[in-house]
Enzyme design. Structure first.
Site, mmCIF file in Angstrom:
data_model
loop_
_atom_site.group_PDB
_atom_site.id
_atom_site.type_symbol
_atom_site.label_atom_id
_atom_site.label_comp_id
_atom_site.label_asym_id
_atom_site.label_seq_id
_atom_site.Cartn_x
_atom_site.Cartn_y
_atom_site.Cartn_z
ATOM 1 N N ARG A 286 -31.322 19.226 -11.579
ATOM 2 C CA ARG A 286 -30.334 18.921 -12.620
ATOM 3 C C ARG A 286 -29.922 20.237 -13.269
ATOM 4 O O ARG A 286 -30.534 20.703 -14.217
ATOM 5 C CB ARG A 286 -30.935 17.965 -13.656
ATOM 6 C CG ARG A 286 -29.883 17.223 -14.490
ATOM 7 C CD ARG A 286 -30.476 16.698 -15.787
ATOM 8 N NE ARG A 286 -30.749 17.785 -16.673
ATOM 9 C CZ ARG A 286 -31.780 17.848 -17.511
ATOM 10 N NH1 ARG A 286 -32.644 16.872 -17.587
ATOM 11 N NH2 ARG A 286 -31.950 18.910 -18.298
ATOM 12 N N HIS A 290 -29.138 17.095 -19.510
ATOM 13 C CA HIS A 290 -29.307 15.675 -19.203
ATOM 14 C C HIS A 290 -28.019 14.915 -19.534
ATOM 15 O O HIS A 290 -27.566 14.074 -18.769
ATOM 16 C CB HIS A 290 -30.475 15.101 -20.006
ATOM 17 C CG HIS A 290 -30.590 13.619 -19.884
ATOM 18 N ND1 HIS A 290 -31.028 13.001 -18.745
ATOM 19 C CD2 HIS A 290 -30.259 12.616 -20.750
ATOM 20 C CE1 HIS A 290 -30.993 11.682 -18.912
ATOM 21 N NE2 HIS A 290 -30.515 11.431 -20.116
ATOM 22 N N TYR A 299 -36.381 23.319 -23.654
ATOM 23 C CA TYR A 299 -37.626 22.884 -23.003
ATOM 24 C C TYR A 299 -37.830 23.442 -21.597
ATOM 25 O O TYR A 299 -38.811 23.136 -20.949
ATOM 26 C CB TYR A 299 -37.716 21.348 -22.978
ATOM 27 C CG TYR A 299 -36.524 20.644 -22.349
ATOM 28 C CD1 TYR A 299 -36.384 20.554 -20.968
ATOM 29 C CD2 TYR A 299 -35.530 20.084 -23.144
ATOM 30 C CE1 TYR A 299 -35.298 19.915 -20.396
ATOM 31 C CE2 TYR A 299 -34.431 19.441 -22.582
ATOM 32 C CZ TYR A 299 -34.318 19.363 -21.202
ATOM 33 O OH TYR A 299 -33.234 18.738 -20.642
HETATM 34 C C1 TPP Z 1 -36.851 2.294 -20.119
HETATM 35 C C2 TPP Z 1 -36.223 3.530 -20.668
HETATM 36 N N1 TPP Z 1 -37.000 4.490 -21.200
HETATM 37 C C3 TPP Z 1 -36.439 5.635 -21.674
HETATM 38 C C4 TPP Z 1 -35.082 5.807 -21.637
HETATM 39 C C5 TPP Z 1 -34.472 7.110 -22.126
HETATM 40 N N2 TPP Z 1 -34.029 7.855 -20.945
HETATM 41 C C6 TPP Z 1 -32.741 7.838 -20.538
HETATM 42 S S1 TPP Z 1 -32.510 8.731 -19.165
HETATM 43 C C7 TPP Z 1 -34.115 9.188 -19.097
HETATM 44 C C8 TPP Z 1 -34.619 10.116 -18.013
HETATM 45 C C9 TPP Z 1 -34.569 9.512 -16.665
HETATM 46 O O1 TPP Z 1 -34.892 10.506 -15.738
HETATM 47 P P1 TPP Z 1 -34.648 10.327 -14.202
HETATM 48 O O2 TPP Z 1 -35.014 8.942 -13.786
HETATM 49 O O3 TPP Z 1 -35.323 11.437 -13.520
HETATM 50 O O4 TPP Z 1 -33.057 10.447 -14.054
HETATM 51 P P2 TPP Z 1 -32.134 11.712 -14.371
HETATM 52 O O5 TPP Z 1 -31.660 11.539 -15.780
HETATM 53 O O6 TPP Z 1 -32.922 12.929 -14.185
HETATM 54 O O7 TPP Z 1 -30.986 11.609 -13.430
HETATM 55 C C10 TPP Z 1 -34.833 8.640 -20.150
HETATM 56 C C11 TPP Z 1 -36.275 8.835 -20.392
HETATM 57 C C12 TPP Z 1 -34.299 4.767 -21.103
HETATM 58 N N3 TPP Z 1 -32.981 4.859 -20.997
HETATM 59 N N4 TPP Z 1 -34.894 3.646 -20.608
#
Ligand code: TPP
Ligand code: MG
Length: 386
Positions: A286, A290, A299
């Site tokens: 990435r 985010h 971080y």
């Molecule tokens: C159940 C849940 N927990 C926390 C969040 C907050 N959140 C949104 S995106 C994210 C990270 C997800 O990471 P990843 O699956 O690696 O996808 P990326 O964003 O890196 O594409 C988090 C923790 C959420 N949306 N849903």
């Protein structure tokens, strides 16, 4: 040099391509990943999916569109013209290469970083940008967060914000395809972080037991907001988790659009022909934040992001096109201009539309509504008038 590229991107690392294991145990060699395009733009004939010139150019257009869209949408967000945006810089090959390998009738179940896949399926740019602006042209009728689009005509599902929710939904759609004896497969996108959710394991187990026609594509971009992938798993790769569910698992170089295309194509063919699901892990990074609400420098060491920028999937694909004699600076400039103009036109069209009518929030659930909803609607209308 295109605007999205950087001077430090012209050197990439070499890893050997290998034929993905399709053994019944679903064993995955670790530390290697499927690759097709070499550093010099030539292809490994053992793994090359052999795309035609029009298909190759279409794939490149899809990736470039996503790259330029990201740039423009982040700028609009900073100007307060859209509320929120999640860019996909560095993941274009893993996103567009995957959708390109699916058939028109297949189902695409997105995570939230795949506007490029919706556009590739034919979603009009204006509809997408109306969704970002949550105005009256929003196909989701203003009922979703910005950047949570849906493209029904393209069998492209609405985005579910909770991480991982879409994975069992995809397994369920695939089960439905099997029950209907349809020849359609399902492609579901999710991130490395989603592999820590119960939903991932439930879906994989279901897919293994019921042999549903689903391609599980994990975009391992190595971060879940501020959490590195090492905190998501104790296994060396995410692909190897497939073995526990009786599925094949393959790790793919996610910066190589042809490798992603080849792997997804093969997994989708297996799905269609009754051989069940596959877990693919596309190794990416990435490169950007985010979302528009994030500052990754708080971080992580941004030198790491810069090192991954050096493997830019667009640069690699462009080298492949050039090596074939299908591309040059003139074509690149013309395509950049065409995409830029398309986006400018779509933004102007979207900004001319009125906001979502408040009534939209009270329809499509009950035929007549309840007395409480009717009261709320009257109040909402009077607030909107003020
Ligand atoms: C159940 C849940 N927990 C926390 C969040 C907050 N959140 C949104 S995106 C994210 C990270 C997800 O990471 P990843 O699956 O690696 O996808 P990326 O964003 O890196 O594409 C988090 C923790 C959420 N949306 N849903
Ligand atoms: Mg991630």
């Amino acid at each position: 040099m295109p605007r999205w590229a950087r001077p430090d991107i012209l050197k990439t690392e070499t890893t050997d391509a290998f034929a993905p294991s399709r053994s019944s145990e679903g064993r995955v060699p670790t530390g290697e990943s499927l690759r097709v395009i070499r550093d010099d733009g030539s292809v490994d004939l053992a793994t090359d999916p052999g795309l035609s010139r029009p298909d190759s150019e279409r794939l490149y257009r899809g990736m470039l569109l996503e790259r330029i869209l990201d740039d423009r949408m982040l700028a609009l967000q900073r100007q307060g013209r859209i509320g929120f945006y999640g860019p996909s810089v560095g993941q274009e090959a893993a996103i567009v290469g995957a959708v390109a390998a699916m058939e028109a009738g297949d189902w695409i179940v997105p995570q939230y970083r795949e506007p490029g896949a919706a556009l590739y399926r034919g979603m009009p740019l204006t509809d997408l940008i109306c969704q970002f602006m949550t105005n009256s042209g929003d196909p989701a009728k203003g009922r979703q967060m910005p950047c949570h689009y849906v493209y029904r005509k393209g069998n492209y599902l609405s985005i579910s914000s909770p991480v991982g929710t879409q994975i069992p939904q995809a397994a369920g759609i695939a089960w439905a395809m099997k029950l209907r004896k349809a020849k359609d497969a399902v492609l579901v996108y999710f991130g490395d972080g989603a592999t820590s959710t119960p939903d991932f394991h439930v879906a994989m187990n279901f897919a293994g037991v019921f042999r549903v026609p689903c391609v599980f594509l994990c975009n391992n971009n190595q971060w879940a907001i501020s959490l590195p992938v090492a905190r998501q798993t104790a296994t060396e790769t995410l692909a190897e988790k497939a073995g526990a569910y009786g599925l094949p698992g393959v790790r793919v170089d996610g910066m190589d659009a042809l490798a992603v295309y080849a792997a997804v194509r093969r997994a989708a063919t297996d799905a269609r022909e009754g051989r069940g699901s596959t877990l693919l892990e596309a190794l990416t990074y990435r490169i950007g934040p985010h979302s528009s609400s994030d500052d990754p420098s708080r971080y992580r060491d941004e030198k790491e992001a810069a090192a991954w920028r050096a493997r830019d999937p667009l640069v690699r694909f462009r080298r492949y096109l050039e090596k074939k004699g299908w591309w040059d600076d003139g074509r690149e400039a013309a395509l950049e201009k065409e995409i830029g103009d398309d986006i400018t036109g779509a933004v102007a069209e979207a900004e001319a539309k009125p906001p979502v009518p408040v009534d939209s929030f009270f329809t499509d659930v009950y035929s007549d509504g309840t007395w409480a909803l009717r009261e709320e609607l009257a109040e909402a209308r009077s607030v909107a008038r003020r």
